[in-house]
Design an enzyme around this catalytic site. Structure first.
Site, mmCIF file in Angstrom:
data_model
loop_
_atom_site.group_PDB
_atom_site.id
_atom_site.type_symbol
_atom_site.label_atom_id
_atom_site.label_comp_id
_atom_site.label_asym_id
_atom_site.label_seq_id
_atom_site.Cartn_x
_atom_site.Cartn_y
_atom_site.Cartn_z
ATOM 1 N N CYS A 7 0.875 -1.185 0.000
ATOM 2 C CA CYS A 7 0.000 0.000 0.000
ATOM 3 C C CYS A 7 0.906 1.227 0.000
ATOM 4 C CB CYS A 7 -0.975 -0.017 1.180
ATOM 5 S SG CYS A 7 -0.210 0.083 2.810
ATOM 6 N N ARG A 13 -3.306 -0.505 5.434
ATOM 7 C CA ARG A 13 -3.910 -1.579 4.638
ATOM 8 C C ARG A 13 -3.012 -2.802 4.446
ATOM 9 N NH1 ARG A 13 -5.154 2.339 -0.217
ATOM 10 N NH2 ARG A 13 -3.226 3.167 0.667
ATOM 11 N N ASP A 121 -8.302 4.018 1.396
ATOM 12 C CA ASP A 121 -7.296 4.356 2.398
ATOM 13 C C ASP A 121 -8.007 4.817 3.681
ATOM 14 O OD1 ASP A 121 -5.240 5.329 3.856
ATOM 15 O OD2 ASP A 121 -4.410 6.585 2.271
HETATM 16 P P1 4NP Z 1 -1.701 2.942 4.118
HETATM 17 O O1 4NP Z 1 -2.302 4.302 4.694
HETATM 18 O O2 4NP Z 1 -1.184 3.242 2.730
HETATM 19 O O3 4NP Z 1 -2.897 2.040 4.088
HETATM 20 O O4 4NP Z 1 -0.625 2.509 5.076
HETATM 21 C C1 4NP Z 1 -1.614 5.512 4.724
HETATM 22 C C2 4NP Z 1 -0.613 5.699 5.640
HETATM 23 C C3 4NP Z 1 0.049 6.910 5.708
HETATM 24 C C4 4NP Z 1 -0.299 7.930 4.845
HETATM 25 C C5 4NP Z 1 -1.292 7.741 3.913
HETATM 26 C C6 4NP Z 1 -1.945 6.517 3.851
HETATM 27 N N1 4NP Z 1 0.369 9.178 4.919
HETATM 28 O O5 4NP Z 1 0.004 10.088 4.182
HETATM 29 O O6 4NP Z 1 1.281 9.314 5.749
#
Ligand code: 4NP
Length: 151
Positions: A7, A13, A121
């Site tokens: 992800c 995720r 997300d």
């Molecule tokens: P992930 O979620 O891709 O599901 O781990 C996110 C984690 C961090 C960020 C965005 C989405 N961020 O902008 O830091």
């Protein structure tokens, strides 16, 4: 067989997908996860993801975020991407057709239809969103685990 879940941040995720998929596959399958950004490198998963998984008896608390590397595209046999932008990012890192073939959109591989091929997300969302993402990943992992074992 080695499977990588990917992800953006590798804190919401894909850690859930790693934890869930591990419960559905026998030990000869190796499951890991990574992110396309290194912003959260070395961090444990988001507390909300840890709590949601724990509610379902899955411990993801010891995982640590890491960015995907060129080696991952060589070493893993299947690379499942949580959304289209992650998919495009990972495809752009592929060095040849063999590597491109390994890279899949997670929900598409699970047979979901075009309107529903991205895991949303949950980072900016609430606990209810984490729960619905958990359910989405759980159902898809079940289908993919069956498929992988029937190959
Ligand atoms: P992930 O979620 O891709 O599901 O781990 C996110 C984690 C961090 C960020 C965005 C989405 N961020 O902008 O830091």
């Amino acid at each position: 067989m080695k499977i990588l879940m990917v992800c953006l941040g590798n804190i919401c995720r894909s850690p859930l997908a790693e934890g869930i998929m591990k419960t559905k596959l026998p030990e000869n399958f190796e499951v890991d996860s990574a992110g396309t950004i290194s912003m959260h490198e070395g961090e444990h998963p988001d507390k909300r993801a840890i709590k949601t998984a724990a509610k379902h008896g899955v411990d993801i608390s010891k995982q640590k975020s890491r960015p995907i590397t060129a080696k991952d595209l060589e070493n893993f046999h299947k690379i499942y991407c949580m959304d289209l932008s992650v998919f495009e990012d990972v495809i752009s890192k592929a060095k040849n057709e063999q590597q491109r073939q390994k890279i899949k959109l997670f929900l598409e591989e699970a047979g979901n239809t075009v309107e529903n091929i991205e895991v949303p997300d949950p980072y900016w969302g609430d606990m209810a969103e984490f729960e619905s993402v958990y359910q989405l990943i759980d159902e898809a992992s079940e289908k993919i685990a069956q498929k992988l074992q029937n190959q």
